[in-house]
Motif scaffolding. Structure first.
Motif, mmCIF file in Angstrom:
data_model
loop_
_atom_site.group_PDB
_atom_site.id
_atom_site.type_symbol
_atom_site.label_atom_id
_atom_site.label_comp_id
_atom_site.label_asym_id
_atom_site.label_seq_id
_atom_site.Cartn_x
_atom_site.Cartn_y
_atom_site.Cartn_z
ATOM 1 N N GLY A 109 0.798 -1.216 0.000
ATOM 2 C CA GLY A 109 0.000 0.000 0.000
ATOM 3 C C GLY A 109 0.831 1.266 0.000
ATOM 4 O O GLY A 109 0.397 2.305 -0.498
ATOM 5 N N LEU A 110 2.040 1.186 0.561
ATOM 6 C CA LEU A 110 2.893 2.365 0.667
ATOM 7 C C LEU A 110 4.001 2.368 -0.381
ATOM 8 O O LEU A 110 4.905 3.187 -0.314
ATOM 9 N N ARG A 111 3.929 1.422 -1.314
ATOM 10 C CA ARG A 111 4.971 1.364 -2.350
ATOM 11 C C ARG A 111 4.999 2.674 -3.124
ATOM 12 O O ARG A 111 3.980 3.197 -3.557
ATOM 13 N N GLY A 112 6.183 3.211 -3.289
ATOM 14 C CA GLY A 112 6.331 4.469 -4.013
ATOM 15 C C GLY A 112 6.143 5.693 -3.141
ATOM 16 O O GLY A 112 6.317 6.823 -3.600
ATOM 17 N N ILE A 113 5.779 5.482 -1.877
ATOM 18 C CA ILE A 113 5.596 6.595 -0.934
ATOM 19 C C ILE A 113 6.731 6.557 0.080
ATOM 20 O O ILE A 113 7.066 5.501 0.616
ATOM 21 N N ARG A 114 7.320 7.707 0.332
ATOM 22 C CA ARG A 114 8.362 7.756 1.356
ATOM 23 C C ARG A 114 7.682 7.727 2.719
ATOM 24 O O ARG A 114 7.170 8.724 3.188
ATOM 25 N N ALA A 115 7.652 6.562 3.316
ATOM 26 C CA ALA A 115 6.947 6.397 4.590
ATOM 27 C C ALA A 115 7.894 5.783 5.601
ATOM 28 O O ALA A 115 8.007 4.571 5.710
ATOM 29 N N LYS A 116 8.594 6.625 6.319
ATOM 30 C CA LYS A 116 9.527 6.158 7.342
ATOM 31 C C LYS A 116 8.934 6.280 8.740
ATOM 32 O O LYS A 116 9.315 5.549 9.640
ATOM 33 N N THR A 117 8.030 7.219 8.919
ATOM 34 C CA THR A 117 7.412 7.426 10.232
ATOM 35 C C THR A 117 5.912 7.168 10.110
ATOM 36 O O THR A 117 5.219 7.829 9.342
ATOM 37 N N ILE A 118 5.433 6.169 10.856
ATOM 38 C CA ILE A 118 4.023 5.786 10.792
ATOM 39 C C ILE A 118 3.387 5.963 12.166
ATOM 40 O O ILE A 118 3.788 5.317 13.135
ATOM 41 N N LEU A 119 2.423 6.851 12.232
ATOM 42 C CA LEU A 119 1.666 7.078 13.456
ATOM 43 C C LEU A 119 0.496 6.098 13.496
ATOM 44 O O LEU A 119 -0.216 5.942 12.507
ATOM 45 N N VAL A 120 0.315 5.437 14.625
ATOM 46 C CA VAL A 120 -0.810 4.518 14.790
ATOM 47 C C VAL A 120 -1.688 5.031 15.929
ATOM 48 O O VAL A 120 -1.210 5.253 17.043
ATOM 49 N N THR A 121 -2.966 5.232 15.623
ATOM 50 C CA THR A 121 -3.904 5.715 16.626
ATOM 51 C C THR A 121 -5.233 4.977 16.446
ATOM 52 O O THR A 121 -5.338 4.064 15.635
ATOM 53 N N SER A 122 -6.225 5.350 17.217
ATOM 54 C CA SER A 122 -7.545 4.729 17.142
ATOM 55 C C SER A 122 -8.582 5.788 17.495
ATOM 56 O O SER A 122 -8.243 6.813 18.097
ATOM 57 N N PRO A 123 -9.837 5.562 17.142
ATOM 58 C CA PRO A 123 -10.861 6.539 17.519
ATOM 59 C C PRO A 123 -11.044 6.640 19.029
ATOM 60 O O PRO A 123 -11.242 7.725 19.571
ATOM 61 N N ALA A 124 -10.978 5.498 19.721
ATOM 62 C CA ALA A 124 -11.262 5.453 21.158
ATOM 63 C C ALA A 124 -10.274 4.499 21.840
ATOM 64 O O ALA A 124 -9.551 3.769 21.164
ATOM 65 N N PRO A 125 -10.220 4.502 23.165
ATOM 66 C CA PRO A 125 -9.322 3.574 23.867
ATOM 67 C C PRO A 125 -9.730 2.117 23.672
ATOM 68 O O PRO A 125 -10.854 1.816 23.271
ATOM 69 N N GLN A 126 -8.793 1.228 23.951
ATOM 70 C CA GLN A 126 -9.031 -0.224 23.964
ATOM 71 C C GLN A 126 -9.421 -0.781 22.597
ATOM 72 O O GLN A 126 -10.211 -1.715 22.504
ATOM 73 N N GLU A 127 -8.855 -0.216 21.540
ATOM 74 C CA GLU A 127 -9.164 -0.718 20.199
ATOM 75 C C GLU A 127 -8.006 -1.492 19.584
ATOM 76 O O GLU A 127 -8.126 -1.999 18.468
ATOM 77 N N GLY A 128 -6.873 -1.592 20.282
ATOM 78 C CA GLY A 128 -5.801 -2.467 19.835
ATOM 79 C C GLY A 128 -4.625 -1.809 19.139
ATOM 80 O O GLY A 128 -3.786 -2.493 18.560
#
Length: 196
Positions: free
Chosen positions: A27-46
Motif C-alpha cells: 500500500g505504501l509502495r512508491g511513498i516515502r513512509a519512514k514514520t508511521i503514526l498509529v492511533t484509534s478513535p477510542a481507547p481499547q481498540e488495539g
C-alpha cells in the motif's frame, strides 16, 4: 497479546499481523513512509498491540524498526516489550536525556524501543515543538521504519499534532466494538481540526 508474532508465530493472529505488514508494504509502495503514526478513535481498540506485533513481524524480514511510545498519558510499549520506562521520549523532549540513552533494545528480536519515559504534568505539550520534528527526522535517518504509538485520536489533540509531522497515519478500529460511522466521523473531525 502484544507479542503474538514472537511467542506464537504459527497462530492465526500472528498470520493476521503479517498480513497487515504485507498490506502496508504494498500500500505504501512508491511513498516515502519512514514514520508511521498509529492511533484509534477510542481507547481499547488495539493500537498498541498492533504496533508491537507489526514491529516484530517487520524485524523478522530484516527491517530496522524503532517503536516510539508517544502516548505520554497512558504508555504501554515499555510493558509490552519488557523494557525500563525510566528514560524515554518525554526525557528527550525535555532536554534531560540524549536520544541514544532513551532507546532500549528488546532482547528477543531486533526491535528498538523508545518508551514514553518519566512524564510530568503537561509533558505532552512538548510533542508540539521543533524538538519533536527534529527527533523524528533523526530517527527516520537511522531506521527503516519508526512506528509511533499515540493516544486515541478524539480523546486529546496529541495525535493530530503528531499526524502533521509523520509520513503516514494508521487508524485502528476494533471489530465488534468500533462503529464504522463513528470511526469515519471521528476521522473526519480529526482531519478538519488538523486543517484548522
Amino acid at each position: 497479546i502484544g507479542r503474538n508474532v514472537l511467542e506464537d508465530p504459527s497462530s492465526g493472529m500472528a498470520e493476521a499481523y503479517r498480513g497487515i505488514r504485507t498490506a502496508l508494504h504494498f500500500g505504501l509502495r512508491g511513498i516515502r513512509a519512514k514514520t508511521i503514526l498509529v492511533t484509534s478513535p477510542a481507547p481499547q481498540e488495539g493500537k498498541s498491540t498492533l504496533i508491537s506485533n507489526l514491529a516484530v513481524s517487520m524485524a523478522h524480514v530484516g527491517q530496522r524498526v524503532l517503536v516510539m511510545d508517544a502516548d505520554l498519558r497512558q504508555p504501554r510499549q515499555h510493558a509490552i516489550f519488557s523494557v525500563a520506562n525510566d528514560t524515554g521520549l518525554a526525557n528527550v523532549l525535555a532536554g534531560e536525556t540524549p536520544v541514544d540513552r532513551a532507546i532500549h533494545r528488546f532482547n528477543h528480536v531486533a526491535v528498538d524501543v523508545m518508551p514514553a519515559g518519566r512524564t510530568e504534568e503537561h509533558s505532552y505539550e512538548r510533542l508540539n515543538g521543533q524538538t519533536m520534528v527534529d527527533l523524528l527526522a533523526d530517527l527516520a535517518a537511522r531506521y527503516d521504519l519508526v512506528l509511533i504509538d499515540s493516544p486515541p485520536v478524539m480523546s486529546v489533540t496529541d495525535p493530530l499534532v503528531l499526524a502533521a509531522i509523520c509520513d503516514v497515519t494508521v487508524l485502528v478500529v476494533r471489530a465488534g466494538q468500533s462503529h464504522r460511522t463513528e470511526a469515519e466521523q471521528r476521522g473526519a473531525d480529526g482531519a478538519e481540526r488538523q486543517r484548522a
